[in-house]
Design an enzyme around this catalytic site. Structure first.
Site, PDB file in Angstrom:
ATOM      1  N   HIS A   1      -7.224  -7.707   0.093  1.00 20.41           N
ATOM      2  CA  HIS A   1      -7.006  -6.570   0.992  1.00 20.41           C
ATOM      3  C   HIS A   1      -7.793  -6.832   2.273  1.00 20.41           C
ATOM      4  O   HIS A   1      -9.031  -6.723   2.281  1.00 20.41           O
ATOM      5  CB  HIS A   1      -7.490  -5.296   0.292  1.00 20.41           C
TER       6      HIS A   1
ATOM      7  N   ASP B   1       0.801  -1.222   0.000  1.00 21.55           N
ATOM      8  CA  ASP B   1       0.000   0.000   0.000  1.00 21.55           C
ATOM      9  C   ASP B   1       0.839   1.280   0.000  1.00 21.55           C
ATOM     10  O   ASP B   1       1.620   1.528   0.931  1.00 21.55           O
ATOM     11  CB  ASP B   1      -0.897   0.036   1.240  1.00 21.55           C
TER      12      ASP B   1
ATOM     13  N   HIS C   1     -10.109   2.268   1.426  1.00 20.76           N
ATOM     14  CA  HIS C   1     -10.070   3.732   1.309  1.00 20.76           C
ATOM     15  C   HIS C   1     -10.254   4.245  -0.115  1.00 20.76           C
ATOM     16  O   HIS C   1     -10.418   5.447  -0.314  1.00 20.76           O
ATOM     17  CB  HIS C   1      -8.729   4.270   1.836  1.00 20.76           C
TER      18      HIS C   1
HETATM   19 FE   LIG Z   1      -6.619  -0.657   3.540  1.00 17.90          FE
END
Ligand SMILES: [Fe+2]
Length: 257
Positions: free
Chosen positions: A151, A8, A68
Protein backbone atom coordinates in the site's frame (compact mmCIF):
# COMPACT_ATOMS: atom_id res chain seq x y z
CA UNK A 1 -5.09 -21.36 -8.71
CA UNK A 2 -6.77 -18.06 -9.42
CA UNK A 3 -6.42 -15.20 -6.96
CA UNK A 4 -8.63 -12.12 -7.35
CA UNK A 5 -7.44 -8.88 -5.76
CA UNK A 6 -9.82 -5.91 -5.54
CA UNK A 7 -8.62 -2.34 -5.02
CA UNK A 8 -9.42 -0.03 -2.13
CA UNK A 9 -13.09 0.01 -1.14
CA UNK A 10 -13.77 3.74 -0.81
CA UNK A 11 -17.28 3.97 0.68
CA UNK A 12 -20.33 2.14 2.05
CA UNK A 13 -21.66 1.96 -1.52
CA UNK A 14 -18.44 0.21 -2.50
CA UNK A 15 -19.11 -2.37 0.23
CA UNK A 16 -22.67 -2.78 -1.05
CA UNK A 17 -21.41 -3.15 -4.63
CA UNK A 18 -19.22 -6.06 -3.58
CA UNK A 19 -22.01 -7.55 -1.46
CA UNK A 20 -24.16 -7.62 -4.58
CA UNK A 21 -21.56 -8.71 -7.14
CA UNK A 22 -18.50 -10.40 -5.68
CA UNK A 23 -19.81 -13.98 -5.51
CA UNK A 24 -21.03 -13.72 -9.11
CA UNK A 25 -17.65 -12.39 -10.30
CA UNK A 26 -15.87 -15.13 -8.37
CA UNK A 27 -18.01 -17.79 -9.99
CA UNK A 28 -17.75 -16.35 -13.52
CA UNK A 29 -13.95 -16.23 -13.30
CA UNK A 30 -13.32 -19.46 -11.39
CA UNK A 31 -11.72 -17.63 -8.46
CA UNK A 32 -10.20 -19.73 -5.66
CA UNK A 33 -9.12 -16.96 -3.30
CA UNK A 34 -10.06 -13.28 -3.06
CA UNK A 35 -8.32 -10.39 -1.31
CA UNK A 36 -10.04 -7.01 -0.93
CA UNK A 37 -8.29 -3.87 0.29
CA UNK A 38 -10.90 -2.47 2.68
CA UNK A 39 -9.03 0.45 4.18
CA UNK A 40 -11.53 3.18 3.18
CA UNK A 41 -14.77 1.20 3.38
CA UNK A 42 -16.19 3.70 5.87
CA UNK A 43 -15.19 6.68 3.68
CA UNK A 44 -11.61 7.60 4.64
CA UNK A 45 -12.14 6.64 8.26
CA UNK A 46 -11.02 3.07 7.96
CA UNK A 47 -13.42 0.15 7.89
CA UNK A 48 -15.90 -0.84 10.59
CA UNK A 49 -16.40 -4.33 11.99
CA UNK A 50 -19.69 -4.42 10.10
CA UNK A 51 -17.90 -3.50 6.83
CA UNK A 52 -15.37 -6.27 7.43
CA UNK A 53 -18.02 -8.88 8.22
CA UNK A 54 -20.07 -7.86 5.18
CA UNK A 55 -17.08 -8.14 2.83
CA UNK A 56 -15.94 -11.44 4.32
CA UNK A 57 -19.40 -12.94 3.89
CA UNK A 58 -19.70 -11.57 0.35
CA UNK A 59 -16.77 -13.40 -1.21
CA UNK A 60 -13.61 -11.87 0.27
CA UNK A 61 -11.28 -14.39 1.93
CA UNK A 62 -8.92 -11.78 3.35
CA UNK A 63 -9.06 -8.01 3.86
CA UNK A 64 -6.02 -5.78 3.70
CA UNK A 65 -5.62 -2.23 4.93
CA UNK A 66 -3.48 0.85 4.69
CA UNK A 67 -2.82 4.30 6.08
CA UNK A 68 -6.49 4.83 7.08
CA UNK A 69 -7.18 1.46 8.71
CA UNK A 70 -6.36 2.59 12.25
CA UNK A 71 -8.47 5.77 12.09
CA UNK A 72 -11.42 3.67 13.23
CA UNK A 73 -10.79 2.79 16.88
CA UNK A 74 -13.85 0.55 17.09
CA UNK A 75 -12.11 -1.99 14.87
CA UNK A 76 -8.97 -2.39 17.04
CA UNK A 77 -10.18 -5.43 18.99
CA UNK A 78 -11.44 -7.03 15.79
CA UNK A 79 -8.02 -6.48 14.19
CA UNK A 80 -6.40 -8.15 17.19
CA UNK A 81 -8.74 -11.14 17.07
CA UNK A 82 -9.29 -11.70 13.35
CA UNK A 83 -6.98 -13.68 11.10
CA UNK A 84 -8.89 -12.42 8.05
CA UNK A 85 -8.35 -8.64 8.34
CA UNK A 86 -4.89 -7.10 8.22
CA UNK A 87 -3.24 -3.74 8.73
CA UNK A 88 0.21 -2.88 7.32
CA UNK A 89 2.95 -4.94 8.95
CA UNK A 90 5.35 -2.03 9.37
CA UNK A 91 3.30 -0.07 11.91
CA UNK A 92 5.17 0.37 15.18
CA UNK A 93 5.17 -1.60 18.40
CA UNK A 94 1.86 -1.77 20.23
CA UNK A 95 -0.26 -1.26 17.11
CA UNK A 96 -3.44 -3.36 17.18
CA UNK A 97 -3.80 -6.19 14.68
CA UNK A 98 -1.53 -8.18 12.43
CA UNK A 99 0.35 -7.51 9.21
CA UNK A 100 0.19 -11.01 7.79
CA UNK A 101 -1.86 -14.17 7.98
CA UNK A 102 -1.72 -17.71 6.63
CA UNK A 103 -5.04 -19.02 5.30
CA UNK A 104 -6.16 -22.34 3.81
CA UNK A 105 -7.35 -22.50 0.20
CA UNK A 106 -8.08 -25.77 -1.64
CA UNK A 107 -5.55 -27.62 0.50
CA UNK A 108 -2.84 -24.98 0.03
CA UNK A 109 -1.65 -22.44 2.55
CA UNK A 110 -1.57 -18.86 1.30
CA UNK A 111 0.35 -16.28 3.30
CA UNK A 112 -1.05 -12.79 2.76
CA UNK A 113 1.20 -9.91 3.79
CA UNK A 114 0.10 -6.27 3.95
CA UNK A 115 2.83 -3.62 4.02
CA UNK A 116 2.95 0.13 3.54
CA UNK A 117 5.45 2.15 1.54
CA UNK A 118 7.07 5.18 3.11
CA UNK A 119 7.54 7.61 0.22
CA UNK A 120 5.01 10.51 0.03
CA UNK A 121 2.55 8.78 2.35
CA UNK A 122 1.42 9.50 5.91
CA UNK A 123 2.06 8.23 8.50
CA UNK A 124 5.70 7.68 7.64
CA UNK A 125 6.43 4.13 8.76
CA UNK A 126 9.67 2.19 8.85
CA UNK A 127 10.86 0.85 5.52
CA UNK A 128 8.80 -2.26 4.69
CA UNK A 129 11.76 -4.37 3.53
CA UNK A 130 13.03 -5.60 6.88
CA UNK A 131 9.50 -6.42 8.06
CA UNK A 132 8.77 -8.47 4.92
CA UNK A 133 12.18 -10.18 5.15
CA UNK A 134 11.52 -11.20 8.77
CA UNK A 135 8.09 -12.68 8.00
CA UNK A 136 9.40 -14.68 5.03
CA UNK A 137 12.16 -16.06 7.24
CA UNK A 138 9.96 -16.74 10.27
CA UNK A 139 7.19 -18.47 8.28
CA UNK A 140 9.44 -20.36 5.85
CA UNK A 141 8.07 -23.85 5.22
CA UNK A 142 4.68 -23.00 6.74
CA UNK A 143 3.02 -21.72 3.57
CA UNK A 144 2.79 -22.70 -0.10
CA UNK A 145 2.48 -19.26 -1.73
CA UNK A 146 2.84 -15.70 -0.51
CA UNK A 147 0.87 -12.67 -1.67
CA UNK A 148 1.78 -9.07 -0.83
CA UNK A 149 -0.45 -5.98 -0.87
CA UNK A 150 2.01 -3.08 -0.93
CA UNK A 151 0.00 0.00 0.00
CA UNK A 152 2.02 2.94 -1.27
CA UNK A 153 1.86 6.18 -3.21
CA UNK A 154 5.01 5.95 -5.30
CA UNK A 155 4.96 3.53 -8.23
CA UNK A 156 8.78 3.47 -8.16
CA UNK A 157 8.74 2.24 -4.57
CA UNK A 158 6.20 -0.46 -5.43
CA UNK A 159 8.04 -1.58 -8.57
CA UNK A 160 11.30 -1.91 -6.61
CA UNK A 161 9.57 -4.10 -4.03
CA UNK A 162 8.28 -6.22 -6.91
CA UNK A 163 11.82 -6.91 -8.10
CA UNK A 164 13.17 -7.33 -4.56
CA UNK A 165 10.78 -10.19 -3.87
CA UNK A 166 10.58 -11.68 -7.36
CA UNK A 167 10.53 -15.46 -6.94
CA UNK A 168 9.99 -15.20 -3.17
CA UNK A 169 6.44 -13.82 -3.14
CA UNK A 170 4.16 -15.21 -5.87
CA UNK A 171 1.85 -12.20 -6.21
CA UNK A 172 2.64 -8.56 -5.48
CA UNK A 173 -0.01 -5.93 -6.08
CA UNK A 174 -0.06 -2.25 -5.22
CA UNK A 175 -2.92 -0.32 -3.64
CA UNK A 176 -3.61 3.20 -2.28
CA UNK A 177 -3.70 5.46 -5.33
CA UNK A 178 -7.19 4.23 -6.38
CA UNK A 179 -6.02 4.47 -10.00
CA UNK A 180 -5.46 1.14 -11.75
CA UNK A 181 -2.23 0.88 -13.69
CA UNK A 182 -1.64 -1.18 -16.84
CA UNK A 183 1.90 -2.30 -16.01
CA UNK A 184 1.06 -5.88 -15.00
CA UNK A 185 4.05 -8.10 -15.59
CA UNK A 186 5.39 -11.55 -14.79
CA UNK A 187 8.84 -10.80 -13.42
CA UNK A 188 11.90 -12.93 -14.38
CA UNK A 189 11.57 -15.36 -11.44
CA UNK A 190 7.80 -15.79 -11.81
CA UNK A 191 6.26 -13.19 -9.51
CA UNK A 192 3.12 -11.55 -10.85
CA UNK A 193 3.28 -7.81 -10.26
CA UNK A 194 1.15 -4.70 -10.85
CA UNK A 195 1.67 -1.22 -9.42
CA UNK A 196 -1.96 -0.48 -8.54
CA UNK A 197 -5.22 -2.37 -8.84
CA UNK A 198 -7.56 0.61 -8.43
CA UNK A 199 -10.63 0.96 -6.24
CA UNK A 200 -14.22 -0.02 -5.53
CA UNK A 201 -16.68 2.81 -4.99
CA UNK A 202 -18.62 5.56 -6.70
CA UNK A 203 -17.36 6.53 -10.15
CA UNK A 204 -17.25 10.04 -11.55
CA UNK A 205 -15.17 11.54 -8.77
CA UNK A 206 -11.61 12.23 -7.74
CA UNK A 207 -10.37 8.89 -6.43
CA UNK A 208 -13.96 8.12 -5.40
CA UNK A 209 -14.65 11.49 -3.76
CA UNK A 210 -17.01 14.32 -4.76
CA UNK A 211 -14.92 16.34 -7.24
CA UNK A 212 -16.33 19.75 -6.23
CA UNK A 213 -15.21 19.25 -2.64
CA UNK A 214 -11.78 18.05 -3.68
CA UNK A 215 -11.28 21.06 -5.99
CA UNK A 216 -12.49 23.39 -3.22
CA UNK A 217 -10.02 21.82 -0.78
CA UNK A 218 -7.15 22.09 -3.25
CA UNK A 219 -7.94 25.69 -4.18
CA UNK A 220 -8.40 26.90 -0.61
CA UNK A 221 -6.03 24.56 1.24
CA UNK A 222 -8.69 24.54 3.98
CA UNK A 223 -9.61 21.27 5.72
CA UNK A 224 -12.83 20.16 4.05
CA UNK A 225 -14.81 17.05 4.86
CA UNK A 226 -14.94 14.90 1.74
CA UNK A 227 -18.02 13.05 0.58
CA UNK A 228 -18.29 10.20 -1.87
CA UNK A 229 -18.80 10.94 -5.56
CA UNK A 230 -22.25 10.31 -7.02
CA UNK A 231 -21.62 8.04 -10.03
CA UNK A 232 -22.51 4.37 -10.29
CA UNK A 233 -20.35 2.10 -8.10
CA UNK A 234 -17.60 0.25 -9.92
CA UNK A 235 -14.83 -2.08 -8.86
CA UNK A 236 -11.46 -2.74 -10.45
CA UNK A 237 -9.10 -5.56 -9.68
CA UNK A 238 -6.71 -8.13 -11.02
CA UNK A 239 -6.83 -11.91 -11.40
CA UNK A 240 -3.51 -13.70 -10.98
CA UNK A 241 -3.35 -17.30 -12.14
CA UNK A 242 -0.56 -19.32 -10.62
CA UNK A 243 0.86 -22.79 -11.03
CA UNK A 244 0.39 -24.59 -7.70
CA UNK A 245 3.45 -26.79 -8.14
CA UNK A 246 5.91 -23.98 -8.86
CA UNK A 247 4.23 -21.00 -7.18
CA UNK A 248 4.89 -19.02 -10.36
CA UNK A 249 2.29 -16.77 -11.92
CA UNK A 250 1.23 -17.83 -15.41
CA UNK A 251 -1.18 -15.02 -16.31
CA UNK A 252 -2.43 -11.67 -15.05
CA UNK A 253 -5.73 -10.16 -16.09
CA UNK A 254 -7.23 -6.80 -15.11
CA UNK A 255 -10.98 -6.78 -14.54
CA UNK A 256 -13.70 -4.19 -13.81
CA UNK A 257 -17.33 -4.65 -12.82
FE1 LIG B 1 -4.48 4.41 1.43
Amino acid sequence: MRILCIGDVTSPKGVEHLRQNLWRVRKENGIDFCIVNAENAALITGASVNDAETLLSSGADCLTGGNHTLRNRSVYTYLDDSEYMLRPINFGEGTPGHGYTVLDCNGYKIMVINAMGNINIEPVLDSPYSYIDRVLEREAGKYDFAVLDIHAEATGEKAAIGYAYDGKISVIFGTHTHVPTCDEIILPRGTGYISDIGMCGESGGVLGMNPELVVKAQRSRMPIRFEAASGAPRATGVIFELNESTGKVTSIKRIAF
